[in-house]
Design an enzyme around this catalytic site. Structure first.
Site, PDB file in Angstrom:
ATOM      1  N   TYR A 302       0.972  -1.061   0.203  1.00 38.16           N
ATOM      2  CA  TYR A 302       0.060   0.039  -0.278  1.00 38.16           C
ATOM      3  C   TYR A 302       0.946   1.500  -0.008  1.00 38.16           C
ATOM      4  O   TYR A 302       0.420   2.382   0.255  1.00 38.16           O
ATOM      5  CB  TYR A 302      -0.715  -0.128   1.338  1.00 38.16           C
ATOM      6  CG  TYR A 302      -1.615  -0.953   1.663  1.00 38.16           C
ATOM      7  CD1 TYR A 302      -2.767  -1.425   0.719  1.00 38.16           C
ATOM      8  CD2 TYR A 302      -2.006  -1.703   2.902  1.00 38.16           C
ATOM      9  CE1 TYR A 302      -3.517  -2.324   0.822  1.00 38.16           C
ATOM     10  CE2 TYR A 302      -2.628  -2.434   3.348  1.00 38.16           C
ATOM     11  CZ  TYR A 302      -3.662  -2.924   2.331  1.00 38.16           C
ATOM     12  OH  TYR A 302      -4.353  -3.788   2.633  1.00 38.16           O
ATOM     13  N   CYS A 328      14.903 -12.007  -0.755  1.00 34.76           N
ATOM     14  CA  CYS A 328      15.608 -11.924  -2.127  1.00 34.76           C
ATOM     15  C   CYS A 328      14.620 -11.393  -3.115  1.00 34.76           C
ATOM     16  O   CYS A 328      13.960 -12.187  -3.820  1.00 34.76           O
ATOM     17  CB  CYS A 328      16.115 -13.400  -2.683  1.00 34.76           C
ATOM     18  SG  CYS A 328      17.398 -13.868  -1.512  1.00 34.76           S
ATOM     19  N   GLU A 329      14.386 -10.249  -3.120  1.00 40.37           N
ATOM     20  CA  GLU A 329      13.241  -9.261  -3.670  1.00 40.37           C
ATOM     21  C   GLU A 329      13.395  -7.988  -2.986  1.00 40.37           C
ATOM     22  O   GLU A 329      13.921  -7.981  -2.207  1.00 40.37           O
ATOM     23  CB  GLU A 329      12.027 -10.109  -3.245  1.00 40.37           C
ATOM     24  CG  GLU A 329      10.502  -9.551  -3.981  1.00 40.37           C
ATOM     25  CD  GLU A 329      10.081 -10.922  -5.035  1.00 40.37           C
ATOM     26  OE1 GLU A 329       9.742 -10.439  -5.877  1.00 40.37           O
ATOM     27  OE2 GLU A 329      10.400 -11.954  -4.402  1.00 40.37           O
TER      28      GLU A 329
END
Ligand SMILES: *Cc1c(COP(=O)(O)O)cnc(C)c1O
Length: 414
Positions: A302, A328-329
């Site tokens: 959001y 891992c992102e």
């Protein structure tokens, strides 16, 4: 809760950990109740999805709250917490007829938000009282993802379909005992909310045997200094006056119901994480913490802002940091925030972590969901254990012909 209390929780239960302050939940509940003290029959149904730990449900029940639920599982959690079925309302969206029937059988108040299911349910169970959720087509707040009363929203029965709704009720002989609306998550303007309330009153006047009118939620809580907060006292005063007048016209006693989530629990929660790495790049100083969107997804989902305090060094000189996770992102909690100087190992506290934080947590990257602690009567009480490796494996089945290795290397504090 003081910084010292929080640090003690992090020490005893390790990080990451969610901590909730019971006193804040209790005072928010009382504040809402007081704001509507001009109403004879008031019902506050806590929206379970915001934070669904049974200890929290029990704490709110002690205050006198009922529950607002959106799945059969939330209903069962409520019952497991000891909340009686008659104090639970089921307000799902897009669920199957069989799930609604299953919940109705438990004695829970059903709230139906589409004409197809209404007709099928009414045909099969004309004696079970049902509440209907209308969509007043009022835009509350500016974010279409969290504002659910507008024209393109999937929620509720359009007010333009009231004639068809009335025909279904007449044909099936079913009993409508409540009218409900939930315009969205942010009431920024009380007049807009009161306008939607007029639409609900107007709809209600078509039904003869109502017991309650449910105005949903949408109480905005401040996340940052300068944020608008719904003026509950002003809203309570104005809506109560209007409700009492409507009740008089209606000629029968009615209950005014609300179903707040965020308002009751958001500010009560803090999320404590530990800093693994402080990493300086050419443009930014990153503080990498032992968490990610697997534990707290609101900032990424959001764009929500959670204040972050370095409770290990609260008096430290402020510097600018980007606080990111270990997933891992891209998992940025905060960009370029002014925070008291951070050293590896410090504990950071995220504010407003009571609502839609733990309840949206996942096991992504095969990490454990954190522990939850309730701070009550000056003491920290564990209300959910951190998951373990066994939890990750619990429902997994090895390839046919293979077995699960019994001895798996222990990495318990990973
Ligand atoms: C989510 C939800 C609520 C609670 O909304 P908050 O913004 O947390 O107060 C209330 N009613 C319904 C039907 C909901 O889906």
């Amino acid at each position: 809760m003081t910084h010292k209390d929080l640090l003690a929780v992090a020490k005893e239960y390790d990080s990451p950990v969610y901590v909730y302050d019971a006193a804040v939940i209790q005072s928010q509940y009382k504040r809402l109740k007081n704001a509507f003290n001009k109403v004879e029959n008031l019902r506050i149904n806590y929206a379970v999805k915001a934070l669904s730990n049974i200890a929290i449900l029990q704490l709110l029940q002690e205050q006198g709250a009922g529950l607002d639920t959106v799945s059969a599982q939330e209903v069962r959690l409520g019952l497991a917490a000891g909340v009686p079925a008659e104090h639970i309302i089921f307000t799902p969206n897009g669920v199957s007829l069989s799930e609604i029937e299953q919940v109705a059988k438990l004695g829970v108040q059903i709230n139906i938000d589409n004409l197809s299911i209404l007709e099928q349910f009414g045909t099969r169970h004309p004696k079970t009282p049902v509440c209907v959720r209308i969509n007043p087509h009022v835009m509350a707040g500016g974010n279409a993802n969290i504002s659910v009363g507008h024209i393109d929203s999937k929620f509720g029965i359009s007010i333009h379909q009231i004639p068809l709704l009335l025909r279904i009720v007449e044909n099936t002989g079913m009993h409508i005992n409540g009218i409900h609306m939930h315009t969205g998550s942010d009431i920024l303007d009380i007049d807009v909310f009161l306008h939607a309330a007029e639409i609900l009153f107007d709809t209600a006047s078509h039904f003869e045997n109502l017991e309650f009118l449910d105005f949903g939620s949408g109480f905005k809580v401040p996340y940052n200094e300068g944020d608008i907060e719904t003026n509950i006292e002003e809203l309570g005063d104005k809506l109560a006056t209007r409700f009492n007048a409507f009740e008089k016209d209606y000629g029968k006693p009615l209950t005014l119901a609300f179903e707040p989530g965020k308002f009751l629990v958001s500010a009560a929660g803090r999320f404590l994480v530990s800093v693994n790495v402080v990493k300086q790049t050419t443009s930014t100083v990153f503080a990498q913490v032992d968490s990610g969107f697997n534990h707290l997804i609101r900032p990424m989902l959001y764009g929500s802002q959670h204040h972050i305090h370095n409770i290990s060094n609260p008096e430290g000189r402020e510097r600018f940091y980007s606080v990111v996770g270990y997933i891992c992102e891209t998992d940025t909690f905060a960009s370029n925030r002014r925070i008291a100087e951070i050293t590896e190992g410090d504990i950071l506290a995220f504010e407003n972590a009571g609502a839609y934080c733990f309840s949206m947590a996942s096991n992504y990257n095969s990490r454990y969901r954190p522990a939850e602690v309730l701070f009550i009567d000056g003491k920290a009480q564990l209300i959910r254990e951190r998951e373990t490796f066994e939890d990750l494996l619990k429902h997994q089945i090895p390839l046919q012909g293979k077995k699960m290795e019994k001895k798996t290397a222990s990495t318990e504090n990973a």
